[in-house]
Design a protein around this motif. Structure first.
Motif, mmCIF file in Angstrom:
data_model
loop_
_atom_site.group_PDB
_atom_site.id
_atom_site.type_symbol
_atom_site.label_atom_id
_atom_site.label_comp_id
_atom_site.label_asym_id
_atom_site.label_seq_id
_atom_site.Cartn_x
_atom_site.Cartn_y
_atom_site.Cartn_z
ATOM 1 N N HIS A 54 -12.873 -85.085 -83.131
ATOM 2 C CA HIS A 54 -11.566 -84.498 -83.432
ATOM 3 C C HIS A 54 -10.958 -83.750 -82.250
ATOM 4 N N LEU A 55 -11.772 -83.079 -81.490
ATOM 5 C CA LEU A 55 -11.288 -82.240 -80.386
ATOM 6 C C LEU A 55 -11.782 -82.837 -79.078
ATOM 7 N N SER A 56 -10.862 -83.340 -78.260
ATOM 8 C CA SER A 56 -11.279 -84.003 -77.017
ATOM 9 C C SER A 56 -10.523 -83.521 -75.789
ATOM 10 N N ARG A 57 -9.491 -82.708 -75.952
ATOM 11 C CA ARG A 57 -8.687 -82.237 -74.821
ATOM 12 C C ARG A 57 -8.674 -80.707 -74.782
ATOM 13 N N VAL A 58 -8.736 -80.177 -73.598
ATOM 14 C CA VAL A 58 -8.695 -78.725 -73.440
ATOM 15 C C VAL A 58 -7.382 -78.155 -73.976
ATOM 16 N N GLU A 59 -6.286 -78.867 -73.764
ATOM 17 C CA GLU A 59 -4.989 -78.392 -74.236
ATOM 18 C C GLU A 59 -4.940 -78.286 -75.757
ATOM 19 N N TYR A 73 -18.584 -81.940 -67.871
ATOM 20 C CA TYR A 73 -18.920 -83.353 -68.081
ATOM 21 C C TYR A 73 -17.908 -84.006 -69.015
ATOM 22 N N HIS A 74 -17.690 -83.419 -70.176
ATOM 23 C CA HIS A 74 -16.752 -84.010 -71.138
ATOM 24 C C HIS A 74 -15.327 -84.016 -70.597
ATOM 25 N N THR A 75 -14.928 -82.931 -69.958
ATOM 26 C CA THR A 75 -13.544 -82.823 -69.498
ATOM 27 C C THR A 75 -13.265 -83.756 -68.334
ATOM 28 N N GLN A 76 -14.245 -83.950 -67.456
ATOM 29 C CA GLN A 76 -14.052 -84.907 -66.367
ATOM 30 C C GLN A 76 -13.849 -86.323 -66.912
ATOM 31 N N ILE A 77 -14.608 -86.701 -67.917
ATOM 32 C CA ILE A 77 -14.485 -88.049 -68.486
ATOM 33 C C ILE A 77 -13.136 -88.232 -69.180
ATOM 34 N N MET A 78 -12.691 -87.233 -69.914
ATOM 35 C CA MET A 78 -11.458 -87.370 -70.688
ATOM 36 C C MET A 78 -10.199 -87.097 -69.880
ATOM 37 N N GLN A 79 -10.269 -86.132 -68.926
ATOM 38 C CA GLN A 79 -9.033 -85.637 -68.332
ATOM 39 C C GLN A 79 -9.067 -85.459 -66.820
ATOM 40 N N GLY A 80 -10.202 -85.025 -66.265
ATOM 41 C CA GLY A 80 -10.272 -84.758 -64.841
ATOM 42 C C GLY A 80 -9.507 -83.505 -64.445
ATOM 43 N N ASP A 81 -9.177 -83.416 -63.128
ATOM 44 C CA ASP A 81 -8.416 -82.286 -62.588
ATOM 45 C C ASP A 81 -9.061 -80.978 -63.011
ATOM 46 N N LEU A 82 -10.370 -80.863 -62.809
ATOM 47 C CA LEU A 82 -11.133 -79.765 -63.397
ATOM 48 C C LEU A 82 -10.717 -78.393 -62.873
ATOM 49 N N THR A 83 -10.522 -78.274 -61.567
ATOM 50 C CA THR A 83 -10.221 -76.954 -61.021
ATOM 51 C C THR A 83 -8.907 -76.404 -61.560
ATOM 52 N N GLU A 84 -7.865 -77.218 -61.524
ATOM 53 C CA GLU A 84 -6.562 -76.726 -61.984
ATOM 54 C C GLU A 84 -6.514 -76.581 -63.494
ATOM 55 N N ARG A 85 -7.206 -77.453 -64.209
ATOM 56 C CA ARG A 85 -7.251 -77.305 -65.668
ATOM 57 C C ARG A 85 -8.018 -76.037 -66.044
ATOM 58 N N PHE A 86 -9.078 -75.758 -65.318
ATOM 59 C CA PHE A 86 -9.825 -74.521 -65.561
ATOM 60 C C PHE A 86 -8.956 -73.305 -65.266
ATOM 61 N N ARG A 87 -8.234 -73.350 -64.154
ATOM 62 C CA ARG A 87 -7.368 -72.231 -63.788
ATOM 63 C C ARG A 87 -6.322 -71.964 -64.881
ATOM 64 N N ALA A 88 -5.741 -73.030 -65.400
ATOM 65 C CA ALA A 88 -4.668 -72.887 -66.386
ATOM 66 C C ALA A 88 -5.155 -72.286 -67.701
ATOM 67 N N HIS A 89 -6.421 -72.508 -68.034
ATOM 68 C CA HIS A 89 -6.923 -72.095 -69.347
ATOM 69 C C HIS A 89 -7.946 -70.963 -69.277
ATOM 70 N N LEU A 90 -8.157 -70.405 -68.102
ATOM 71 C CA LEU A 90 -9.193 -69.393 -67.921
ATOM 72 C C LEU A 90 -9.152 -68.267 -68.954
ATOM 73 N N PRO A 91 -7.999 -67.714 -69.314
ATOM 74 C CA PRO A 91 -8.018 -66.595 -70.268
ATOM 75 C C PRO A 91 -8.649 -66.929 -71.616
ATOM 76 N N LEU A 92 -8.725 -68.209 -71.960
ATOM 77 C CA LEU A 92 -9.267 -68.605 -73.262
ATOM 78 C C LEU A 92 -10.647 -69.240 -73.163
ATOM 79 N N ILE A 93 -11.233 -69.266 -71.973
ATOM 80 C CA ILE A 93 -12.527 -69.915 -71.781
ATOM 81 C C ILE A 93 -13.653 -68.909 -72.003
#
Length: 255
Positions: free
Chosen positions: A150-155, A176-196
């Motif tokens: 059901h849940l596959s994207r960080v967004e 691992y999961h995010t690289q397979i589904m979406q990639g762009d790990l550094t910037e995706r991590f930066r964008a969502h850091l407050p909720l990680i």
């Protein structure tokens, strides 16, 4: 850097209390696990107290594994079962002093009714966790390993957290999961850091030790630290040769 051994995959050739001791001997600063429920919690707590390692988290049960379940919190019609699993996880986590519970969504196919079910069960989980001083984690999982999860994207995880407005609800950012589904790990991590709330690592694509494959973890983890992440890094990988100790040389990259 602080690394946590995920005992769902590491040191699995021994009972959980002994796996905790092995993690300490190997140099890990924390542990986490998947489904510890067959082990009396007092035995796990004793090993944690002996080693001084914190237990960062555990999962809710998957459901009927033989029928293909991989979590049940987003499955309409199974709310009572899902909430019993959440209660079980919260009570076990409390008994051993764990910090978080990962509520597994399950394979829903993404239907709207499933989303409503998932959010309702997460509200229940947050109520239960907050009463015990715990956090709730939700983890985007890739569709290669878990088709229809059901849940596959960080967004999507962020949308849920913002909609529910619960401080106890956080993202498990599994590289691992995010690289397979979406990639762009550094910037995706930066964008969502407050909720990680937690980070996990494994090689892509084989999910082995984090020392080869598509992701250069020394560079990525350094970037995460620079961005502002101060938590532990969970080693949730499957040892390529089955022997956890034989594959731990990757830790020296971070010493």
């Amino acid at each position: 850097m602080t690394f946590s051994a995920n005992l769902g995959f590491l040191f699995t050739d021994r009972p959980l209390p002994d796996a905790i001791r092995a993690a300490k001997a190997a140099g890990f600063a924390a542990v986490e696990c998947h489904f510890p429920y067959e082990v009396p919690p007092e035995q796990v707590k004793a090993a944690l107290d002996e080693t001084g390692l914190p237990m960062l988290g555990l999962n809710t049960v998957r459901g009927n594994v033989k029928a293909g379940d991989f979590g049940i919190a987003a499955l309409p019609g199974r709310e009572a079962e899902a909430r019993a699993a959440i209660t079980q996880a919260v009570e076990y986590a409390t008994a051993i002093g764990a910090r978080a519970v990962h509520v597994m969504a399950g394979k829903s196919g993404g239907a709207a009714e499933a989303e409503a079910t998932y959010r309702g069960n997460l509200r229940f989980a947050c109520d239960a966790a907050e009463a015990r001083g715990l956090s709730i984690l939700i983890e985007p999982i890739n569709h290669r390993d878990a088709p229809g999860y059901h849940l596959s994207r960080v967004e999507h995880a962020t949308e849920i957290i913002e909609a529910l407005g619960r401080d106890s609800l956080r993202i498990m950012f599994d590289c691992y999961h995010t690289q397979i589904m979406q990639g762009d790990l550094t910037e995706r991590f930066r964008a969502h850091l407050p909720l990680i709330g937690h980070v996990q690592i494994a090689a892509v694509p084989d999910r082995g030790e984090p020392d080869e494959g598509e992701i250069h973890y020394p560079r990525l983890i350094a970037a995460m630290r620079d961005i502002g992440y101060a938590g532990a890094i969970g080693a949730e990988y499957r040892p390529r040769h089955g022997d956890t100790e034989a594959g731990l040389s990757w830790l020296s990259q971070f010493s």
